[in-house]
Motif scaffolding. Structure first.
Motif, mmCIF file in Angstrom:
data_model
loop_
_atom_site.group_PDB
_atom_site.id
_atom_site.type_symbol
_atom_site.label_atom_id
_atom_site.label_comp_id
_atom_site.label_asym_id
_atom_site.label_seq_id
_atom_site.Cartn_x
_atom_site.Cartn_y
_atom_site.Cartn_z
ATOM 1 N N SER A 21 -36.936 -13.778 -1.732
ATOM 2 C CA SER A 21 -37.933 -14.145 -2.745
ATOM 3 C C SER A 21 -37.391 -14.121 -4.166
ATOM 4 O O SER A 21 -37.569 -15.079 -4.931
ATOM 5 C CB SER A 21 -39.143 -13.211 -2.628
ATOM 6 O OG SER A 21 -40.096 -13.523 -3.628
ATOM 7 N N ALA A 22 -36.736 -13.027 -4.541
ATOM 8 C CA ALA A 22 -36.239 -12.892 -5.918
ATOM 9 C C ALA A 22 -35.206 -13.968 -6.239
ATOM 10 O O ALA A 22 -35.263 -14.608 -7.292
ATOM 11 C CB ALA A 22 -35.646 -11.504 -6.132
ATOM 12 N N GLN A 23 -34.255 -14.185 -5.320
ATOM 13 C CA GLN A 23 -33.225 -15.190 -5.567
ATOM 14 C C GLN A 23 -33.819 -16.587 -5.623
ATOM 15 O O GLN A 23 -33.364 -17.437 -6.402
ATOM 16 C CB GLN A 23 -32.150 -15.120 -4.484
ATOM 17 C CG GLN A 23 -30.915 -15.967 -4.772
ATOM 18 C CD GLN A 23 -30.233 -15.559 -6.067
ATOM 19 O OE1 GLN A 23 -29.951 -14.394 -6.292
ATOM 20 N NE2 GLN A 23 -29.963 -16.536 -6.933
ATOM 21 N N ILE A 77 -39.456 -11.868 -14.511
ATOM 22 C CA ILE A 77 -39.346 -10.632 -15.293
ATOM 23 C C ILE A 77 -40.512 -9.693 -15.002
ATOM 24 O O ILE A 77 -40.333 -8.473 -14.885
ATOM 25 C CB ILE A 77 -39.273 -10.965 -16.796
ATOM 26 C CG1 ILE A 77 -37.932 -11.657 -17.111
ATOM 27 C CG2 ILE A 77 -39.440 -9.714 -17.656
ATOM 28 C CD1 ILE A 77 -37.878 -12.284 -18.480
ATOM 29 N N LYS A 78 -41.717 -10.239 -14.869
ATOM 30 C CA LYS A 78 -42.893 -9.417 -14.590
ATOM 31 C C LYS A 78 -42.909 -8.912 -13.146
ATOM 32 O O LYS A 78 -43.346 -7.798 -12.871
ATOM 33 C CB LYS A 78 -44.166 -10.228 -14.873
ATOM 34 C CG LYS A 78 -44.390 -10.520 -16.341
ATOM 35 C CD LYS A 78 -45.637 -11.379 -16.556
ATOM 36 C CE LYS A 78 -45.840 -11.684 -18.030
ATOM 37 N NZ LYS A 78 -47.025 -12.553 -18.261
ATOM 38 N N PRO A 89 -31.550 -6.075 -10.291
ATOM 39 C CA PRO A 89 -30.220 -6.029 -10.930
ATOM 40 C C PRO A 89 -29.846 -7.308 -11.687
ATOM 41 O O PRO A 89 -28.966 -7.276 -12.554
ATOM 42 C CB PRO A 89 -29.262 -5.783 -9.754
ATOM 43 C CG PRO A 89 -30.038 -6.133 -8.521
ATOM 44 C CD PRO A 89 -31.461 -5.826 -8.837
ATOM 45 N N ASP A 90 -30.516 -8.418 -11.383
ATOM 46 C CA ASP A 90 -30.222 -9.685 -12.063
ATOM 47 C C ASP A 90 -31.315 -10.091 -13.039
ATOM 48 O O ASP A 90 -31.380 -11.261 -13.446
ATOM 49 C CB ASP A 90 -30.024 -10.805 -11.029
ATOM 50 C CG ASP A 90 -28.781 -10.614 -10.191
ATOM 51 O OD1 ASP A 90 -27.786 -10.073 -10.726
ATOM 52 O OD2 ASP A 90 -28.796 -10.976 -9.000
ATOM 53 N N VAL A 91 -32.151 -9.162 -13.428
ATOM 54 C CA VAL A 91 -33.237 -9.525 -14.348
ATOM 55 C C VAL A 91 -32.690 -9.950 -15.703
ATOM 56 O O VAL A 91 -33.321 -10.743 -16.416
ATOM 57 C CB VAL A 91 -34.231 -8.346 -14.510
ATOM 58 C CG1 VAL A 91 -33.602 -7.203 -15.294
ATOM 59 C CG2 VAL A 91 -35.522 -8.822 -15.171
ATOM 60 N N GLN A 121 -23.325 -8.795 -18.446
ATOM 61 C CA GLN A 121 -22.164 -9.689 -18.367
ATOM 62 C C GLN A 121 -22.319 -10.895 -19.306
ATOM 63 O O GLN A 121 -21.346 -11.571 -19.628
ATOM 64 C CB GLN A 121 -21.969 -10.173 -16.939
ATOM 65 C CG GLN A 121 -23.139 -10.981 -16.382
ATOM 66 C CD GLN A 121 -22.880 -11.485 -14.979
ATOM 67 O OE1 GLN A 121 -21.848 -12.118 -14.697
ATOM 68 N NE2 GLN A 121 -23.813 -11.202 -14.070
ATOM 69 N N TYR A 122 -23.574 -11.147 -19.721
ATOM 70 C CA TYR A 122 -23.829 -12.281 -20.610
ATOM 71 C C TYR A 122 -23.724 -11.896 -22.081
ATOM 72 O O TYR A 122 -23.817 -12.769 -22.949
ATOM 73 C CB TYR A 122 -25.220 -12.855 -20.323
ATOM 74 C CG TYR A 122 -25.445 -13.156 -18.865
ATOM 75 C CD1 TYR A 122 -24.787 -14.210 -18.236
ATOM 76 C CD2 TYR A 122 -26.285 -12.345 -18.096
ATOM 77 C CE1 TYR A 122 -24.967 -14.465 -16.887
ATOM 78 C CE2 TYR A 122 -26.469 -12.594 -16.736
ATOM 79 C CZ TYR A 122 -25.812 -13.653 -16.136
ATOM 80 O OH TYR A 122 -25.984 -13.901 -14.800
#
Length: 276
Positions: free
Chosen positions: A74-76, A102-103, A109-111, A164-165
């Motif tokens: 789901s998240a991906q 975001i909500k 971990p990738d938010v 990382q960004y």
């Protein structure tokens, strides 16, 4: 000659026909995915993203998200859908999708990637006809998206300083800060041209207070000195001159903007009064 009611009946029939066509078209599209498993949707959407077929990827990901809203995927799926919206130029859909992620997944971990995509959407907002067909300087137009993008990147750095960004974000923020400062310069010059000297001086003060370190600072001081002299504020003019002479004895160190920038003809600024 057809009566009003005949015309009205024709319009209603045509409207119903169009709705029916749309209904059957949507049914056909949905039928294409009947019986698909999660794995099939994931594989198909991955292939479409790799081939940069973002419209098709959006359809596949939306079907996956609606048919199988829960699960490890789901998240991906939501992140991929946000990315596909962004690459397809669907700014509002991309922003809504990023906010939803975001909500829904604030501790994922990738938010930080969702925050990053959200900022990129505003960073790369299309400005329509002007950008595509007329050589122009974007800093002469409304800076809303520039400001929003800067705030998005700022929030990302504040929440995830070690993301990382972060290196890319910092570079983009320097660019955006310079662009915002230059926009204020354009406004100050606009006011000078309209003989609104107090407003021009106020704009240059804003630049000096909020955009220190940008190439716009010495140019703002030049405008400020001129405005103060016209207003017969000799004390303030002398103070600004002293600051300018001390910091820029040989004039501005850097050009106001990159030499490759294309500047729109000044009269366009005056005609449309881009003074925001």
């Amino acid at each position: 000659m057809p009566s009003f009611f005949h015309k009205l009946a024709f319009i209603l029939c045509l409207s119903l026909l169009l709705q029916a066509c749309s209904f059957f078209t949507n049914e056909t599209k949905e039928d294409e995915y009947v019986g698909w498993t999660v794995e099939q949707f994931i594989a198909a959407s991955k292939l479409e993203l790799e081939n940069e077929n973002y419209k098709k990827a959006i359809v596949t990901l939306e079907q996956l998200d609606s048919r199988y809203p829960f699960g490890a995927h789901s998240a991906q799926t939501q992140l991929n859908l946000t990315f596909a919206y962004y690459k397809n130029g669907d700014a509002e859909a991309a922003l809504a999708s990023a906010d939803r992620f975001i909500k829904t997944h604030p501790r994922h971990p990738d938010v930080d990637y969702a925050y990053y995509l959200k900022a990129l959407v505003n960073f790369n907002r299309e400005l329509g006809f002007i950008d595509r067909y007329i050589p122009s300087d974007a800093t002469q137009r409304d800076s809303l998206f520039t400001q929003t993008s800067y705030l998005n990147f700022e929030e990302l750095l504040r929440r995830f300083p070690y993301s990382q960004y972060a290196p890319d974000v910092k570079q983009r923020m320097v660019y955006l800060k310079n662009a915002l400062a230059r926009h204020e310069l354009h406004v100050a010059r606009f006011y000078m041209g309209r003989e609104a000297y107090v407003a021009a001086a106020n704009r240059t003060n804003y630049i000096l207070q909020h955009y220190q370190g940008t190439p716009a600072v010495p140019y703002a001081l030049e405008i400020q000195i001129k405005a103060y002299k016209i207003l017969v504020l000799h004390g303030l003019a002398d103070e600004s001159t002293e600051i300018y002479t001390y910091n820029y004895p040989d004039g501005p160190v850097l050009p106001e903007a990159d030499s490759s920038d294309v500047v729109v003809v000044p009269f366009i600024w005056s005609i449309f009064a881009f003074d925001r």
